[in-house]
Scaffold this motif. Structure first.
Motif, PDB file in Angstrom:
ATOM      1  N   ASP A 299      -9.598 -11.334   9.263  1.00  0.00           N
ATOM      2  CA  ASP A 299      -9.177 -11.272  10.432  1.00  0.00           C
ATOM      3  C   ASP A 299      -7.593 -11.054  10.452  1.00  0.00           C
ATOM      4  OD1 ASP A 299      -8.525  -9.948  12.665  1.00  0.00           O
ATOM      5  OD2 ASP A 299      -9.891 -11.223  13.862  1.00  0.00           O
ATOM      6  N   ARG A 301      -6.096  -9.423  12.761  1.00  0.00           N
ATOM      7  CA  ARG A 301      -5.022  -9.530  13.836  1.00  0.00           C
ATOM      8  C   ARG A 301      -4.569 -10.720  13.251  1.00  0.00           C
ATOM      9  NH1 ARG A 301      -9.710  -7.133  16.747  1.00  0.00           N
ATOM     10  NH2 ARG A 301     -10.703  -8.792  15.533  1.00  0.00           N
ATOM     11  N   ARG A 306     -12.640 -15.686   7.971  1.00  0.00           N
ATOM     12  CA  ARG A 306     -14.244 -14.969   8.666  1.00  0.00           C
ATOM     13  C   ARG A 306     -15.303 -15.686   8.435  1.00  0.00           C
ATOM     14  NH1 ARG A 306     -11.967 -16.739  13.867  1.00  0.00           N
ATOM     15  NH2 ARG A 306     -10.646 -15.142  14.503  1.00  0.00           N
ATOM     16  N   PRO A 518     -10.029  -3.565  11.635  1.00  0.00           N
ATOM     17  CA  PRO A 518      -9.507  -4.670  11.522  1.00  0.00           C
ATOM     18  C   PRO A 518     -10.000  -6.169  10.862  1.00  0.00           C
ATOM     19  CG  PRO A 518     -10.831  -5.373  13.396  1.00  0.00           C
ATOM     20  CD  PRO A 518     -11.180  -4.204  13.411  1.00  0.00           C
ATOM     21  N   TYR A 519      -9.669  -5.879   9.945  1.00  0.00           N
ATOM     22  CA  TYR A 519     -11.176  -6.553   8.950  1.00  0.00           C
ATOM     23  C   TYR A 519     -10.174  -6.211   7.206  1.00  0.00           C
ATOM     24  CZ  TYR A 519     -13.696  -8.515  12.438  1.00  0.00           C
ATOM     25  OH  TYR A 519     -14.225  -9.378  13.765  1.00  0.00           O
ATOM     26  N   LYS A 557     -20.244  -6.570  15.042  1.00  0.00           N
ATOM     27  CA  LYS A 557     -18.803  -6.980  16.167  1.00  0.00           C
ATOM     28  C   LYS A 557     -18.154  -5.696  16.764  1.00  0.00           C
ATOM     29  CE  LYS A 557     -18.022 -11.467  15.300  1.00  0.00           C
ATOM     30  NZ  LYS A 557     -18.212 -11.959  15.943  1.00  0.00           N
ATOM     31  N   ASP A 560     -14.790  -4.934  18.673  1.00  0.00           N
ATOM     32  CA  ASP A 560     -13.650  -5.560  18.257  1.00  0.00           C
ATOM     33  C   ASP A 560     -13.034  -3.785  17.241  1.00  0.00           C
ATOM     34  OD1 ASP A 560     -13.293  -8.097  17.951  1.00  0.00           O
ATOM     35  OD2 ASP A 560     -14.216  -8.694  15.834  1.00  0.00           O
ATOM     36  N   PRO A 562     -11.361  -0.445  16.389  1.00  0.00           N
ATOM     37  CA  PRO A 562      -9.558  -0.208  16.594  1.00  0.00           C
ATOM     38  C   PRO A 562      -9.862   0.737  17.537  1.00  0.00           C
ATOM     39  CG  PRO A 562     -10.729   0.020  15.182  1.00  0.00           C
ATOM     40  CD  PRO A 562     -11.516  -0.314  14.787  1.00  0.00           C
TER      41      PRO A 562
END
Length: 754
Positions: A299, A301, A306, A518-519, A557, A560, A562
């Motif tokens: 991740d 962020r 993860r 975001p990954y 997800k 999540d 973005p």
């Protein structure tokens, strides 16, 4: 009387000395519980004595469990000094007076038996238990004694302590126990093996304690309802063994200073997602000889890892499944090229539309080739990156200074690099080796605006500011260039994706690495023994798996997803001549826009397209004066001879410009001449007045004028001038270029005052 007082005082002082004199803690070496980010148990290790014993502070146990234990074992725990005379007398009377056998052990006495491994079935053993209980009470607080009992109480087989029992039987931390679970754990230590072997015995004991609970405390309707529901109890054999490579690496990292609980950043949902897609994909590709895969998800962020799958099957010895492939050093193929382009952008060697040459080239003794054995010819830097052309990447790496690509990798913490001379420019194409963890860290750096931060594996690891290795602008541009890389399946992405594939020499490693929303996701396919396989091509083998996971991420997800990421400040968009990648002159037939970094990106006015006057009767170029009836003007591309040869070799030859032995290409009108600022004057600007500027103006016949300060592009104006406020004082070399390539320049001195 005085002697009595001295005696009492001596006893008090002696008691204080015993209590507060330094003594060993009650805690003993225990297990380690490795937990996912949501508290789910991943692994419970054995203590050194081969018992499951998870030593936790008293504050981490459920208050309901503590109350239930005291109610079951020792209601007067806080009122006695280790021995309950009333309970002891009652037990002796009942046991030896013909009644049912009763115990009178306090929690402190039970702790003494457990800690010192006493045989209390004999009178001597019982006396030792009482003496040691009094000794424990004298030396330790009630808090410490209760904590030690909860961590040492027997719970069947080789399970000790309520914390380990809570994880084994209910799969949760002891702080999260419900009332039925707390009552169950409170009654197990009395005959633990018998009760666990008989559900009836366990349920009966819990029911009797429940009745006592209701008599002693008020039970809420919710608790009463909860007690009517069946309570599933897991077996020791059902202990989880999840994310084995991840868990073993975390345990190895903390082996020197073991802890009771490791709260990791692992997301069990994402870990399961990666494992499932790896297994399914390999099941479909096994006929092609692809047997193993590794994947990692970070991740960006907060740099938290993860998910991590170190091999396709941990228990498969034929593929060395227990080896953690994420730590293995392997050739990264072309997956490092985005870093080279980011450095080139940052050092002002290129901008995204700079025209590069994909042609047979020698860099000293090194003569790289492309993966497909072909050469495309001239192409933009963006196309060169997403098409993974080797020659432009090697040339770009040869231009890097401070840092070089080798120095950059050292700054980024890539371990076990040999000398720069050992690799030479082959380092660009995967000549060095990196691990998946290191590669993921590099891509996470790009996603974090060029700031390299340590990856986080544990929740309590504090975030780090990290170190800026590449500017925010260059990092964004590199990912923006990669985002134009089309999916191999031609599909569309639910989230923004920027990816790069890689294939090592000998087809030993197939990679795909990139950002997915975001990954940061990295996947590898190959064999741990290094055996090559022609099927191990990054684009064909690794990229399909990468996008399966990427698509599944968006579904797993959705929260999540973005927001659209805006370009950072310090970037500007300009129009360029598409063919040359430079500022368009008057005759450029096709323009496009590109991002560039003011003050860094190379930029100049294109001279590629020039007007040529052609005699319609002969087809030859002519000189003035022109015959309007038999003359036409054509715009022709004037490529250098080596570039013309590249186009021909690439199968797209360009028209050869006609021979001109006069000033037929001379442009009409006057060349630009700077009128402001004036020569020989010093201009003063005040820092307190940011609105003060210097007017840049020039007289010219051309409408389009481009302004530069020490070769740094300032902007353009079709008419009039532009306002200029320099960032630093001193001498500035100002120049203006019109759309026909004609220019004028002058030096200007600027003083900046408060």
């Amino acid at each position: 009387m005085l002697k009595t007082r001295y005696l009492i005082l001596s006893l008090l002082l002696g008691g204080l000395l015993i209590r507060y004199w330094p003594h060993e803690p009650l805690a003993v070496a225990g297990s380690t519980a490795v937990l996912a980010q949501d508290g789910t148990l991943l692994r419970l290790t054995l203590a050194p004595d081969q018992r499951y014993r998870l030593w936790l502070p008293l504050e981490q146990f459920s208050p309901t469990l503590i109350t239930a234990v005291k109610l079951q074992e020792d209601r007067w725990f806080y009122w006695h000094l280790g021995l309950n005379p009333v309970a002891l007398l009652r037990a002796i009377t009942e046991t030896y007076g013909g009644g049912a056998k009763q115990g009178a052990s306090t929690l402190t006495m039970q702790l003494a038996r457990l800690k010192y491994r006493l045989n209390t079935k004999t009178p001597t053993g019982k006396l030792r238990q009482i003496a040691l209980a009094l000794w424990l009470e004298a030396r330790y607080s009630k808090h410490d004694i209760l904590e030690a009992y909860l961590n040492l109480a027997p719970y069947g087989r080789n399970i000790e302590g309520a914390a380990a029992a809570s994880l084994v039987y209910f799969g949760k931390a002891p702080k999260l126990l419900t009332l039925p679970e707390s009552l169950t754990l409170a009654v197990i230590p009395q005959q633990p093996n018998q009760r666990l072997g008989s559900g009836v015995s366990l349920n009966d004991a819990r029911q009797r304690l429940w009745q006592r609970w209701q008599a002693a405390y008020s039970a809420s309707p919710a608790q009463i309802q909860l007690m009517t529901l069946p309570l599933p109890v897991k077996r020791l054999e059902q202990l989880p063994f999840r994310a084995p490579h991840w868990v073993e690496q975390r345990l190895a990292d903390t082996a020197a200073n073991p802890v009771a609980t490791l709260n990791t950043t692992l997301d069990l949902q994402l870990q399961t997602l990666l494992e499932k897609h790896l297994q399914q994909y390999l099941a479909q590709t096994r006929s092609r000889g692809i047997n193993n895969a590794v994947a990692m998800l970070v991740d960006s962020r907060d740099q938290s890892v993860r998910a991590l799958v170190g091999s396709a099957d941990y228990f498969n010895a034929s593929i060395s499944g227990q080896v953690n492939g994420s730590l293995a050093k392997r050739s990264p193929g072309s997956t490092l090229k985005p870093l080279i382009y980011a450095l080139g952008l940052d050092q002002g060697v290129i901008h995204p539309a700079t025209i590069l040459r994909d042609t047979p080239s020698a860099f000293g003794p090194y003569q790289p080739e492309n993966f497909d054995g072909r050469f495309i010819g001239p192409l933009s830097a963006t196309d060169a990156l997403i098409k993974s052309r080797n020659i432009p990447a090697v040339w770009l790496a040869s231009q890097l200074k401070n840092p070089s690509f080798y120095d950059f990798l050292q700054q980024a913490g890539i371990s076990k690099l040999q000398s720069a001379e050992h690799y030479g420019l082959a380092l660009v194409l995967g000549g060095g080796e990196v691990s998946m963890v290191e590669l993921a860290s590099l891509y996470t750096m790009l996603a974090n605006e060029g700031r390299l931060k340590p990856l986080r594996y544990l929740k309590d690891t504090p975030p780090s500011k990290g170190e800026v290795l590449i500017s925010e602008q260059a990092s964004w541009l590199a990912l923006d260039m990669l985002s134009k890389n089309p999916r191999p399946d031609g599909g569309s992405n639910a989230w923004p994706v920027a990816f790069k594939t890689g294939t090592s020499w000998g087809f030993r490693d197939a990679w795909t690495a990139g950002t997915v929303g975001p990954y940061v996701l990295v996947v590898w396919l190959g064999n741990f023994d290094g055996q090559g396989n022609p099927a191990l091509i990054g684009l064909e083998a690794a990229a399909p798996l990468f996008f399966r996971i990427a698509d599944a991420l968006a579904l797993a997800k959705p929260a999540d997803k973005p927001m659209p990421k805006r370009p950072p400040s310090g970037l500007a968009q300009i129009n360029i001549c598409t063919a040359s990648g430079e500022l368009p002159n008057t005759w450029c037939p096709q323009q496009s826009s590109t991002w560039f970094i003011p003050g860094k990106s190379p930029i100049r006015v294109s001279s590629l397209h020039q007007p040529v006057h052609i005699d319609t009767r002969t087809g030859l170029a002519v000189c003035p004066p022109y015959d309007p009836a038999h003359t036409k003007t054509e715009i022709i591309e004037f490529w250098s001879s080596d570039m013309a040869r590249l186009f021909k070799e690439a199968g797209v030859p360009r028209r050869k410009p006609p021979h001109i032995d006069c000033s037929g290409m001379a442009s009409l009108g006057d060349a630009p001449k700077i009128s402001s600022p004036l020569s020989g004057l010093a201009y003063t600007l005040r820092l307190s007045r940011p609105d003060e500027t210097i007017a840049l103006q020039a007289a010219a016949s051309s409408e389009q004028l481009y302004w530069f300060d020490n070769q740094i592009y300032l902007g353009n104006a079709k008419s009039g001038g532009i306002a200029w406020r320099p960032q630093a004082g001193g001498w500035h070399q100002l120049s203006v270029v019109d759309d026909q390539g004609r220019s004028d320049s002058r030096q200007v001195k600027v003083e900046l005052l408060p």
